[in-house]
Design a protein around this motif. Structure first.
Motif, PDB file in Angstrom:
ATOM      1  N   PRO A   1      55.571  -4.870  29.956  1.00 45.58           N
ATOM      2  CA  PRO A   1      54.214  -4.462  30.322  1.00 45.58           C
ATOM      3  C   PRO A   1      53.232  -5.226  29.431  1.00 45.58           C
ATOM      4  O   PRO A   1      53.570  -5.660  28.335  1.00 45.58           O
ATOM      5  CB  PRO A   1      54.192  -2.966  29.989  1.00 45.58           C
ATOM      6  CG  PRO A   1      55.188  -2.829  28.879  1.00 45.58           C
ATOM      7  CD  PRO A   1      56.237  -3.883  29.133  1.00 45.58           C
ATOM      8  N   ALA A   2      52.037  -5.383  29.912  1.00 46.00           N
ATOM      9  CA  ALA A   2      50.982  -6.013  29.124  1.00 46.00           C
ATOM     10  C   ALA A   2      49.822  -5.037  29.021  1.00 46.00           C
ATOM     11  O   ALA A   2      49.492  -4.353  29.988  1.00 46.00           O
ATOM     12  CB  ALA A   2      50.514  -7.307  29.788  1.00 46.00           C
ATOM     13  N   VAL A   3      49.237  -4.962  27.844  1.00 42.83           N
ATOM     14  CA  VAL A   3      48.067  -4.125  27.630  1.00 42.83           C
ATOM     15  C   VAL A   3      46.940  -4.993  27.109  1.00 42.83           C
ATOM     16  O   VAL A   3      47.161  -6.005  26.454  1.00 42.83           O
ATOM     17  CB  VAL A   3      48.350  -2.960  26.642  1.00 42.83           C
ATOM     18  CG1 VAL A   3      49.369  -2.013  27.212  1.00 42.83           C
ATOM     19  CG2 VAL A   3      48.788  -3.474  25.291  1.00 42.83           C
ATOM     20  N   SER A   4      45.724  -4.590  27.418  1.00 46.39           N
ATOM     21  CA  SER A   4      44.565  -5.350  26.980  1.00 46.39           C
ATOM     22  C   SER A   4      44.098  -4.848  25.634  1.00 46.39           C
ATOM     23  O   SER A   4      43.985  -3.645  25.405  1.00 46.39           O
ATOM     24  CB  SER A   4      43.440  -5.203  27.997  1.00 46.39           C
ATOM     25  OG  SER A   4      42.266  -5.806  27.503  1.00 46.39           O
ATOM     26  N   GLY A   5      43.796  -5.799  24.739  1.00 41.78           N
ATOM     27  CA  GLY A   5      43.262  -5.458  23.436  1.00 41.78           C
ATOM     28  C   GLY A   5      41.761  -5.548  23.388  1.00 41.78           C
ATOM     29  O   GLY A   5      41.175  -5.543  22.329  1.00 41.78           O
ATOM     30  N   GLU A   6      41.131  -5.616  24.552  1.00 39.01           N
ATOM     31  CA  GLU A   6      39.669  -5.759  24.595  1.00 39.01           C
ATOM     32  C   GLU A   6      38.984  -4.485  24.141  1.00 39.01           C
ATOM     33  O   GLU A   6      39.254  -3.412  24.628  1.00 39.01           O
ATOM     34  CB  GLU A   6      39.213  -6.127  26.005  1.00 39.01           C
ATOM     35  CG  GLU A   6      39.723  -7.473  26.463  1.00 39.01           C
ATOM     36  CD  GLU A   6      39.344  -8.615  25.557  1.00 39.01           C
ATOM     37  OE1 GLU A   6      38.146  -8.807  25.279  1.00 39.01           O
ATOM     38  OE2 GLU A   6      40.251  -9.334  25.091  1.00 39.01           O
ATOM     39  N   HIS A   7      38.072  -4.669  23.211  1.00 39.78           N
ATOM     40  CA  HIS A   7      37.291  -3.556  22.673  1.00 39.78           C
ATOM     41  C   HIS A   7      35.808  -3.771  22.919  1.00 39.78           C
ATOM     42  O   HIS A   7      34.979  -3.262  22.207  1.00 39.78           O
ATOM     43  CB  HIS A   7      37.524  -3.425  21.162  1.00 39.78           C
ATOM     44  CG  HIS A   7      38.950  -3.212  20.805  1.00 39.78           C
ATOM     45  ND1 HIS A   7      39.590  -2.012  21.002  1.00 39.78           N
ATOM     46  CD2 HIS A   7      39.883  -4.047  20.287  1.00 39.78           C
ATOM     47  CE1 HIS A   7      40.849  -2.130  20.592  1.00 39.78           C
ATOM     48  NE2 HIS A   7      41.046  -3.341  20.161  1.00 39.78           N
ATOM     49  N   GLY A   8      35.468  -4.578  23.889  1.00 36.92           N
ATOM     50  CA  GLY A   8      34.060  -4.918  24.098  1.00 36.92           C
ATOM     51  C   GLY A   8      33.799  -6.331  23.623  1.00 36.92           C
ATOM     52  O   GLY A   8      34.657  -6.991  23.058  1.00 36.92           O
ATOM     53  N   ARG A   9      32.614  -6.792  23.826  1.00 34.32           N
ATOM     54  CA  ARG A   9      32.249  -8.149  23.458  1.00 34.32           C
ATOM     55  C   ARG A   9      32.083  -8.287  21.952  1.00 34.32           C
ATOM     56  O   ARG A   9      31.649  -7.386  21.271  1.00 34.32           O
ATOM     57  CB  ARG A   9      30.926  -8.543  24.130  1.00 34.32           C
ATOM     58  CG  ARG A   9      31.059  -8.726  25.603  1.00 34.32           C
ATOM     59  CD  ARG A   9      31.719 -10.043  25.872  1.00 34.32           C
ATOM     60  NE  ARG A   9      31.913 -10.195  27.297  1.00 34.32           N
ATOM     61  CZ  ARG A   9      32.524 -11.222  27.805  1.00 34.32           C
ATOM     62  NH1 ARG A   9      32.989 -12.165  27.056  1.00 34.32           N
ATOM     63  NH2 ARG A   9      32.672 -11.295  29.091  1.00 34.32           N
ATOM     64  N   SER A  10      32.406  -9.460  21.456  1.00 38.57           N
ATOM     65  CA  SER A  10      32.221  -9.741  20.036  1.00 38.57           C
ATOM     66  C   SER A  10      30.808 -10.271  19.799  1.00 38.57           C
ATOM     67  O   SER A  10      29.960 -10.186  20.687  1.00 38.57           O
ATOM     68  CB  SER A  10      33.290 -10.735  19.575  1.00 38.57           C
ATOM     69  OG  SER A  10      33.288 -11.868  20.403  1.00 38.57           O
ATOM     70  N   ALA A  11      30.565 -10.836  18.665  1.00 34.53           N
ATOM     71  CA  ALA A  11      29.206 -11.187  18.227  1.00 34.53           C
ATOM     72  C   ALA A  11      28.460 -12.113  19.170  1.00 34.53           C
ATOM     73  O   ALA A  11      27.252 -12.167  19.168  1.00 34.53           O
ATOM     74  CB  ALA A  11      29.255 -11.808  16.827  1.00 34.53           C
TER      75      ALA A  11
END
Length: 116
Positions: free
Chosen positions: A105-115
């Motif tokens: 399985p793959a999970v996304s590590g996206e926590h929102g946009r960076s700087a």
């Protein structure tokens, strides 16, 4: 279904001032973004030392998952691949292939946009 590993997918981000422009070129590759616009966005990163928080967040997430897996007796290798910065997803996929991983399985590590 059983899995051979877990993959964390993410956008990636620069980890120092020297990474900022190469990172931004990766992000905008093929889109015709003018260098002046890249330089303006780079300034946002440089205000924070050229570091995006996303890679540190992903390392913390992987450490937490690894700890949880260990506490629950789950012996599943963890992999991490980014779209735009190290570790690049293509390199991670090659490593998984070489390690014999076939189902995961793959999970996304996206926590929102960076700087930027």
């Amino acid at each position: 279904m059983s899995f051979d590993a877990l993959l964390l997918l993410s956008f990636g981000g620069p980890e120092g001032p020297d990474d900022v422009m190469p990172f931004l070129r990766n992000v905008t590759r093929g889109r015709g973004v003018p260098g002046s616009r890249l330089a303006a966005v780079a300034e946002h990163y440089l205000q924070f030392g050229g570091v995006s928080p996303i890679n540190a967040q992903n390392r913390a997430l992987l450490a937490a998952v690894e700890k949880d897996f260990a506490e629950h007796g789950i012996a599943l290798p963890l992999y991490w691949g980014n779209r735009n910065w190290h570790p690049f997803l293509a390199d991670t996929v090659r490593r998984m292939r070489d390690d014999g991983v076939q189902q995961l399985p793959a999970v996304s590590g996206e926590h929102g946009r960076s700087a930027g």
